[in-house]
Every structure is written in C-alpha cells, then in structure tokens.
Motif scaffolding. Structure first.
Motif, PDB file in Angstrom:
ATOM      1  N   UNK A  52     -32.579  39.840  82.444  1.00 12.48           N
ATOM      2  CA  UNK A  52     -32.668  38.385  83.117  1.00 12.48           C
ATOM      3  C   UNK A  52     -32.363  38.784  84.576  1.00 12.48           C
ATOM      4  N   UNK A  53     -33.166  38.203  85.375  1.00  9.30           N
ATOM      5  CA  UNK A  53     -32.836  38.472  86.946  1.00  9.30           C
ATOM      6  C   UNK A  53     -32.486  39.817  87.342  1.00  9.30           C
ATOM      7  N   UNK A  55     -28.626  30.796  89.826  1.00  9.68           N
ATOM      8  CA  UNK A  55     -28.937  30.921  88.386  1.00  9.68           C
ATOM      9  C   UNK A  55     -28.618  32.120  87.888  1.00  9.68           C
ATOM     10  N   UNK A  56     -28.372  33.061  88.462  1.00  8.25           N
ATOM     11  CA  UNK A  56     -28.135  34.559  88.084  1.00  8.25           C
ATOM     12  C   UNK A  56     -26.689  34.734  87.525  1.00  8.25           C
ATOM     13  N   UNK A  57     -26.255  33.946  86.841  1.00 11.27           N
ATOM     14  CA  UNK A  57     -24.840  34.060  86.406  1.00 11.27           C
ATOM     15  C   UNK A  57     -24.926  33.108  84.961  1.00 11.27           C
ATOM     16  N   UNK A  58     -23.700  33.592  84.137  1.00  9.95           N
ATOM     17  CA  UNK A  58     -23.554  32.694  82.730  1.00  9.95           C
ATOM     18  C   UNK A  58     -22.950  31.354  82.999  1.00  9.95           C
ATOM     19  N   UNK A 116     -38.067  39.808  83.707  1.00  7.41           N
ATOM     20  CA  UNK A 116     -39.207  40.661  84.299  1.00  7.41           C
ATOM     21  C   UNK A 116     -39.176  41.965  83.413  1.00  7.41           C
ATOM     22  N   UNK A 117     -40.479  42.269  82.612  1.00  3.63           N
ATOM     23  CA  UNK A 117     -40.442  43.436  81.807  1.00  3.63           C
ATOM     24  C   UNK A 117     -40.184  44.583  82.554  1.00  3.63           C
ATOM     25  N   UNK A 118     -39.134  45.554  81.995  1.00  3.84           N
ATOM     26  CA  UNK A 118     -39.075  46.972  82.792  1.00  3.84           C
ATOM     27  C   UNK A 118     -40.366  47.728  83.282  1.00  3.84           C
TER      28      UNK A 118
END
Length: 355
Positions: free
Chosen positions: A310-311, A288-291, A267-269
């Motif tokens: 990301x996220x 999903x919000x991890x490496x 998401x763009x700032x």
C-alpha cells in the motif's frame, strides 16, 4: 460505518422518513440515502446496477440498504440542487484564503465541470474571482472527463470539446491544460479495480469506469495537443491500465506533457518501475499512508499480501519515478506540515502523541 464501510438507511430514517435525505461522501464516490429517497427514485431490489457502479444491497434479500456507489449516484443525482454561481465564487475565495493561511500559493484544481455546450460554471467563477483580484494564488485547472460521454458522442467528440475549453480558459488568463480521468473507485467499497479478486471473493474485482481503449484514445489525442493527463487510479488494475494508456500516448506522440496518476493506494510490484520508465508523476496523498480506521477497511478488503505494498512511494522512487505531494483536499487536510509529518513517520497525525 463498521464493519464494512457501508452506510445504512435506517440511521437516516431516524431523522426523517417523509423527506428524501441524500449525503455525499467526503471522497465523492458514494451517496448515503434514506428509505424515502429510494422510494421517490424507484430504487428496489429489482433495479439493476448501472455500469461502473452498484447499489449496496442486503445479501439475502437484494433490497437496497442505503449506499449508492460510483455511477449508481446518478440514480438520485437529479434530486440534489447544484450550487449557485455566487456559492461557487464564494468557495473559491474561501479556499484561497484557507490555503494562503497554510503557506500555499499554488494549487491544482483536479476536475472541474464541463457542460455539454462546452461551458463551465466553475471556470466562469474562477474568472470572476480573478477579475476582482481575489484569486491570491496560482491555480492550474483540470477539466473533468465525463465517463457518460463516450456512449453519446465517442471519445473524439469529448476531446474536441475539452480542447476548445482549454483554449477558452487560456484566453481568460487561466491555466487549464489538464484533464482529470476518474478511472475507477475506492477499495473499502470494492469499486476500485483490482488485478485479483478482493479478499473473501472468487470474482469480485471492482470495475473500470472508463474502458481501456477509450482511455488510450483520449490520453493519446490530448497529449498530441499538449494537454496533461491526470488519472485517478487506486486499485492495482486501475494503476496498470493508467500506465498502459500513458505508454500508448508515448508510442503515438513521444514522451512529454508530464502525465500524472493520483492516489495509487496499491501498485503491483511489477508496475512500480514503469513510473520512471514512462516519466509518470506519482501523486501520493501522504496523510493517507498510515494506519487509521479507513486503512483498516482497505486492508480488510484486499487481504494481507497486497497490504504489504500500500502506498509504495519508496518502490516508485527507487525505480526512478518522480513523486509529487497531493493533499486531495477536502478529502484530507490541506495542511502540508501534517502531510510531511506522516510522509516521514508513517504515523497518522491524529493519533495521540503523534505531535
């Protein structure tokens, strides 16, 4: 499929070169096929990419290499038999039992089929399971917006069909007052729509599978009928176009209907504050919000700058936005405990020692 996530036909050719082999990706955005499939379907270096998708090709020869992305799946989809009504009913019962075992008593089925005549095999299956007393949960259904429909009848024709289906579902005692829009694709295969080009490219930005003016019209007309928009948006341009459509619906109808945008990988700032301003529910997938390996492909595709947001759940929340938990099962685990663990730690639950 290192290094770029593109599946190769040669691997499947080792299994068979006589029989067409077609595998659907777990996320539903790609097919992986063998050489026989390409031959039977007549897909060659001269076959043009369809709107909203592409054929993965050898960069030097243009020959198909084995991956069909997004709308390019339709080039061979007719070769894949659909499930029987009994199989659909069985899958619903299976999901109900699985989710109940994880403590889940309510779910949102985000995007079921709707045929040209307005019927839905999946809706009929839900009714059959419900009538037998085997639907042991509250289910909220979204009908899937057909990205191919616009060229045939126009947006309003499809809207009228959806409204009729929503009313029919209600008469069955099934909540189906939502529509799922698949606005674009995914980042590793570079089918998600980005504001600026993908890393290492001058002009490759992915593409929208629904024209913005079509999305605006559809979301506004559905909102006027009290039907919730649920929009798949992964790239930062996809997110922006989704927010624009919801903003237009607010102008036309006023706020309401609890619009949702799912996935929100980037998401763009500039757009993070708009979730709170427009009352949009940000539906993230915590696991999903991890490496992990898929995230490595994502970062490779968008480069280091965009990888910094990301996220960005915190940015959305701090700007007054509302967050919701989405498992996106079966793409990811349905276990909410694992999702909450990753949401708190940002460490993938499959990493050694993460438990």
């Amino acid at each position: 499929f290192p290094p770029f996530g593109i599946p190769l036909k040669e691997i499947l050719d080792e299994v068979s070169t006589d029989r067409p082999l077609i595998f659907n990706s777990v996320g539903g955005h790609s097919y992986w096929v063998n050489s026989r499939t390409l031959e039977v379907a007549g897909i060659t270096a001269d076959t043009p990419d369809p709107d909203g998708g592409h054929i993965d090709r050898d960069p030097e020869t243009g020959e198909p290499v084995g991956g069909l992305q997004e709308s390019a799946k339709q080039l061979v989809a007719h070769m894949v038999p659909g499930p029987t009504p009994e199989e659909i009913e069985g899958s619903i019962v299976y999901v109900a039992r699985l989710f109940n075992s994880l403590g889940i008593t309510s779910w949102h089925d985000a995007g079921i089929d709707l045929a040209e005549d307005g019927s839905s095999e999946t809706l009929a299956a839900y009714k059959a399971v419900k009538d037998r007393g085997e639907l042991s949960a509250h289910v909220h259904i979204a009908f899937r917006w057909s990205n191919d429909f616009w060229a045939q009848e126009g947006a309003l024709g499809q809207v009228d069909r959806i409204i009729a289906a929503v009313e029919r579902a209600g008469s069955m005692g099934i909540d189906a007052r939502a529509v799922k829009f698949y606005l674009e694709g995914v980042i590793p295969q570079r089918t998600a729509a980005m504001i600026t080009p993908y890393a290492g490219s001058r002009d490759e930005r992915g593409s929208l599978q629904i024209a913005p003016e079509v999305l605006n019209t559809a979301v506004s007309h559905l909102a006027a009928e009290g039907i919730q928009a649920h929009i798949h948006a992964i790239g930062d341009l996809g997110v922006r176009v989704a927010l624009d459509a919801i903003e237009e619906a607010h102008v036309q109808n006023g706020p309401g209907q609890r619009p949702m945008i799912s996935h929100l990988n980037v998401i763009s700032p500039d757009d993070q504050r708009r979730f709170g301003e427009l009352g949009v529910i940000a539906l993230f997938q915590p696991t999903w919000s991890s490496n992990y390996p898929y995230m490595d492909l994502t970062k490779l595709a968008i480069g280091p700058e965009r990888s910094n947001y990301i996220y960005p759940a915190g940015g959305v929340l701090q700007s007054g936005g509302m967050l919701a938990y989405g498992a996106d099962w079966p793409v990811a685990t349905a276990d909410p405990i694992l999702g909450l663990q990753v949401a708190v730690t940002r460490v993938n639950y499959e990493e050694p020692g993460s438990d």
